[in-house]
Design an enzyme around this catalytic site. Structure first.
Site, PDB file in Angstrom:
ATOM      1  N   THR A   9      -7.473  -3.967   0.195  1.00 42.48           N
ATOM      2  CA  THR A   9      -7.045  -3.026   1.216  1.00 42.48           C
ATOM      3  C   THR A   9      -6.044  -3.765   2.095  1.00 42.48           C
ATOM      4  OG1 THR A   9      -8.869  -3.713   2.644  1.00 42.48           O
ATOM      5  CG2 THR A   9      -9.222  -1.739   1.317  1.00 42.48           C
TER       6      THR A   9
ATOM      7  N   ASP B  18     -11.762  -8.067  -5.998  1.00 45.71           N
ATOM      8  CA  ASP B  18     -11.501  -7.123  -4.913  1.00 45.71           C
ATOM      9  C   ASP B  18     -11.600  -7.899  -3.609  1.00 45.71           C
ATOM     10  OD1 ASP B  18     -11.595  -5.248  -2.927  1.00 45.71           O
ATOM     11  OD2 ASP B  18     -13.084  -3.960  -3.898  1.00 45.71           O
TER      12      ASP B  18
ATOM     13  N   GLU C  37       7.680  10.744  -5.514  1.00 50.85           N
ATOM     14  CA  GLU C  37       6.877  10.471  -6.716  1.00 50.85           C
ATOM     15  C   GLU C  37       7.654   9.578  -7.672  1.00 50.85           C
ATOM     16  OE1 GLU C  37       5.782  14.177  -8.480  1.00 50.85           O
ATOM     17  OE2 GLU C  37       4.121  14.498  -7.076  1.00 50.85           O
TER      18      GLU C  37
ATOM     19  N   LYS D 262      -7.859  -4.498   6.644  1.00 53.84           N
ATOM     20  CA  LYS D 262      -8.980  -5.296   7.139  1.00 53.84           C
ATOM     21  C   LYS D 262      -8.429  -6.621   7.689  1.00 53.84           C
ATOM     22  CE  LYS D 262     -12.008  -2.606   4.231  1.00 53.84           C
ATOM     23  NZ  LYS D 262     -12.966  -2.543   3.106  1.00 53.84           N
TER      24      LYS D 262
ATOM     25  N   ARG E  45      -3.964   1.434   7.126  1.00 57.48           N
ATOM     26  CA  ARG E  45      -4.898   1.798   6.069  1.00 57.48           C
ATOM     27  C   ARG E  45      -4.077   1.945   4.783  1.00 57.48           C
ATOM     28  NH1 ARG E  45      -8.938   2.394   9.222  1.00 57.48           N
ATOM     29  NH2 ARG E  45     -10.304   2.313   7.426  1.00 57.48           N
TER      30      ARG E  45
ATOM     31  N   TYR F  56       9.187  12.939   0.133  1.00 59.37           N
ATOM     32  CA  TYR F  56       8.515  12.883  -1.171  1.00 59.37           C
ATOM     33  C   TYR F  56       9.217  11.889  -2.080  1.00 59.37           C
ATOM     34  CZ  TYR F  56       4.488  15.737  -2.119  1.00 59.37           C
ATOM     35  OH  TYR F  56       3.206  16.186  -2.190  1.00 59.37           O
TER      36      TYR F  56
HETATM   37  C1  LIG Z   1     -13.314  -1.587   2.245  1.00 59.84           C
HETATM   38  C2  LIG Z   1     -13.481  -1.918   0.822  1.00 59.84           C
HETATM   39  C3  LIG Z   1     -12.988  -1.069  -0.186  1.00 59.84           C
HETATM   40  C4  LIG Z   1     -12.507   0.346   0.040  1.00 59.84           C
HETATM   41  O1  LIG Z   1     -11.584   0.592   0.916  1.00 59.84           O
HETATM   42  P1  LIG Z   1     -11.325   2.062   1.518  1.00 59.84           P
HETATM   43  O2  LIG Z   1      -9.970   1.899   2.053  1.00 59.84           O
HETATM   44  O3  LIG Z   1     -12.391   2.283   2.534  1.00 59.84           O
HETATM   45  O4  LIG Z   1     -11.403   3.043   0.404  1.00 59.84           O
HETATM   46  C5  LIG Z   1     -13.069  -1.505  -1.489  1.00 59.84           C
HETATM   47  N1  LIG Z   1     -13.625  -2.692  -1.794  1.00 59.84           N
HETATM   48  C6  LIG Z   1     -14.146  -3.499  -0.855  1.00 59.84           C
HETATM   49  C7  LIG Z   1     -14.752  -4.790  -1.261  1.00 59.84           C
HETATM   50  C8  LIG Z   1     -14.096  -3.130   0.475  1.00 59.84           C
HETATM   51  O5  LIG Z   1     -14.646  -3.924   1.396  1.00 59.84           O
END
Ligand SMILES: *Cc1c(COP(=O)(O)O)cnc(C)c1O
Length: 426
Positions: free
Chosen positions: A220, A194, A50, A223, A229, A48
Site C-alpha cells: 500500500t 506484501d 484506461e 501506511k 491511499r 479517464y
Molecule cells: C493494509 C494491508 C492491506 C490492504 O490494504 P487496503 O488498502 O486496506 O486494501 C494488504 N496487506 C497488508 C499486509 C496490509 O497491512
C-alpha cells in the site's frame, strides 16, 4: 463554482481537529504532506486514462502519461525493481490482481492466518482469497508467537502451494524474507511479499528488503510509506520463472501478467490524482529526511514498548522490531474493545486486535494494536513516547476515574501542541 455544503464542511473540520488534537496510534495510518494533499485535490481526478502510458483507450492523456511514468520510474528506483504497476486502487485490489495474474481459481495459497497477524487477502475465509482459492494458512509459534520458518517449510512441503505470501498486518517482529524465498524455491511456489505495513521501513533500511527473494512485491502507499491511499505491485525481475512452471503455455511474462490483471482484468480507469500523489510521496521517500523518519519510527516503537513493559503490560513477543506493538490485555481486566473505547475517550486512537491463540471472540478480542508512524511524522521522539506510554497506563489502570482522564487529556493537549500538525490548514 463555489458551493457551500455546511454539513460536510463541519464534519471535515471536525475530522481535521480530531487528527490535530489526538494521538493517532493506529499503525496503518499516517499524515501525508501538503504536497500529497494538493495532488489528491487536483484536476487530475477529472481524467479517464484506461490503459498504460503510451497505450491508452482515451485521448488527451499526454500529461497523465508523464505523471504515471514519473510514479513508475520513482517506484522502480526506490525499491530497486524492474517493473512497477501504480494503478491498483488500494492494497486489497493489488493482492487480488496478483492472485488473478498467477493462479487459477481453486489453486493453493499459503499465507499467514488473520488471527496470527496476516491480512484478510492472505487467504482468510470471508475474503475472495479464501473463497476462490484453496487456503492453507500458517501461524506463529504457540510459545514465542514468532514465525517458525521450519514449521512453514514443513507445511509448504506437505501442501505444495502454488503461491506463498509473506507479510503481515499485526506482526511486531522482522520478517525473514530470505527464509521465505528459500521455502518458496524448495517447493516451486511463487513468493508474494506484501510489505504494506513496512514499505517505509524497508526504504529507510531498518527492515530487510524482500526484493532479492520475491517474485512479486505488493505494497500500500498510505501506511509507513506516507502517501495517498493506493498501492503498487512490483516485480523485482521480469525475466521470471513462469516458463519453467505450470504457466509454460503463457505468452506473457510476469510483468505483463500483472499489468493485464490490473487492467483490463480487474479495474477500469486509474485514479490519476492518486497516481500523482503516489509520485509525490515516492519523491519524498527518496530523501535523507525520510530515512531519518523511518529510523525514528523504530526507535519510537522501542521506547514505547520499553515503557509499556515498565507498566507491566504484556507485549506479544515481548517487544517490537518494527513500527507496531501488540498488547495482550488479559492481565488488565479489560478486553481489547473496552481498551479501544477507553483510549478513544481521551483522544488516543488505537484498534482492538486478536492476539495469537486468542481465547476471546474476534469481535471482542484480547488485544490492542498500536504503532508509531503517525506520531513520528508529527515529530514525536523517544521522550515523548515515554509520556505516551505513561498516559496509556494511567487510563488503562483507572478506567472509571474521570479525574485521571481529565489530567491525561491535558497532557495529550500539551504533547500535540508541542508537535503541531497541518498548521496552515483549516
Ligand atoms: C493494509 C494491508 C492491506 C490492504 O490494504 P487496503 O488498502 O486496506 O486494501 C494488504 N496487506 C497488508 C499486509 C496490509 O497491512
Amino acid at each position: 463554482m463555489e458551493h457551500h455544503d455546511a454539513k460536510l464542511d463541519e464534519a471535515l473540520a471536525a475530522e481535521l481537529a480530531r487528527q490535530q488534537n489526538g494521538l493517532e496510534m493506529i499503525p496503518s495510518e499516517n499524515f501525508v504532506s501538503p504536497a500529497v494533499l494538493r495532488a489528491l485535490g487536483s484536476v487530475l481526478t477529472n481524467k479517464y486514462s484506461e490503459g498504460y502510458p503510451g497505450k491508452r483507450y482515451y485521448g488527451g492523456n499526454e500529461f497523465i502519461d508523464v505523471i504515471e511514468n514519473l510514479a513508475i520510474s520513482r517506484a522502480k528506483k526506490l525499491f530497486g525493481v524492474q517493473h512497477a504497476n501504480v494503478q491498483p486502487y488500494s492494497g486489497s485490489p493489488a493482492n487480488q490482481a496478483v492472485y488473478y495474474a498467477l493462479l487459477k481459481p481453486g489453486e493453493k495459497v499459503m499465507g499467514m492466518s488473520l488471527t496470527h497477524g496476516g491480512h484478510l487477502t492472505h487467504g482468510w475465509k470471508v475474503s475472495f482469497s479464501g473463497r476462490y482459492y484453496h487456503s492453507v494458512p500458517y501461524g506463529v509459534d504457540k510459545e514465542t508467537h514468532l514465525i517458525d520458518y521450519d514449521v512453514v517449510l514443513e507445511l509448504a512441503r506437505k501442501e505444495r502451494p502454488q503461491l506463498i505470501i509473506a507479510g503481515a498486518t499485526a506482526y511486531p517482529r522482522a520478517i525473514d524474507f530470505k527464509a521465505f524465498g528459500q521455502i518458496a524455491a524448495e517447493v516451486g511456489a511463487y513468493l508474494l511479499t506484501d510489505i504494506a505495513h513496512i514499505a517505509g521501513l524497508i526504504i529507510a533500511e531498518v527492515h530487510q528488503s524482500p526484493v532479492p527473494y520475491a517474485d512479486v512485491v505488493t505494497t500500500t502507499t498510505h501506511k509507513t510509506l506516507r502517501g495517498p491511499r493506493g498501492a503498487i505491485i512490483m516485480c523485482p525481475r521480469i525475466e521470471d520463472r513462469l516458463k519453467e512452471k505450470y504457466h509454460e503455455d503463457s505468452k506473457w511474462n510476469l510483468a505483463e501478467l500483472i499489468d493485464r490483471a490490473v487492467f483490463p482484468g480487474l479495474q477500469g480507469g486509474p485514479h490519476n490524482h492518486q497516481t500523482a500523489a503516489i509520485a509525490t510521496a515516492l519523491d519524498e521517500a527518496s530523501t535523507p529526511a525520510f530515512k531519518r523518519y523511518g529510523e525514528q519510527i523504530v526507535k519510537n516503537a522501542r521506547a514505547l514498548a520499553d515503557q509499556l513493559l515498565a507498566h507491566d503490560f504484556r507485549l506479544i513477543t515481548g517487544g517490537t522490531d518494527n513500527h507496531l506493538i501488540l498488547i495482550d490485555l488479559s492481565n488488565k481486566n479489560l478486553s481489547g474493545g473496552e481498551a479501544e473505547t477507553l483510549l478513544d475517550e481521551v483522544g488516543i486512537t488505537v484498534n482492538k486486535n486478536t492476539v495469537p491463540y486468542d481465547t476471546r471472540k474476534p469481535m471482542d478480542p484480547s488485544g490492542v494494536r498500536l504503532g508509531t508512524p503517525a506520531l513520528t511524522t508529527r515529530g514525536f521522539t523517544e521522550v515523548d513516547m515515554k509520556l505516551v506510554a505513561d498516559v496509556i497506563a494511567d487510563v488503562i489502570h483507572n478506567p472509571k476515574k474521570e479525574l485521571v482522564k481529565e489530567s491525561v487529556r491535558k497532557k495529550i493537549s500539551e504533547l500535540t501542541q508541542r508537535h503541531p500538525l497541518y498548521a496552515g490548514l483549516s
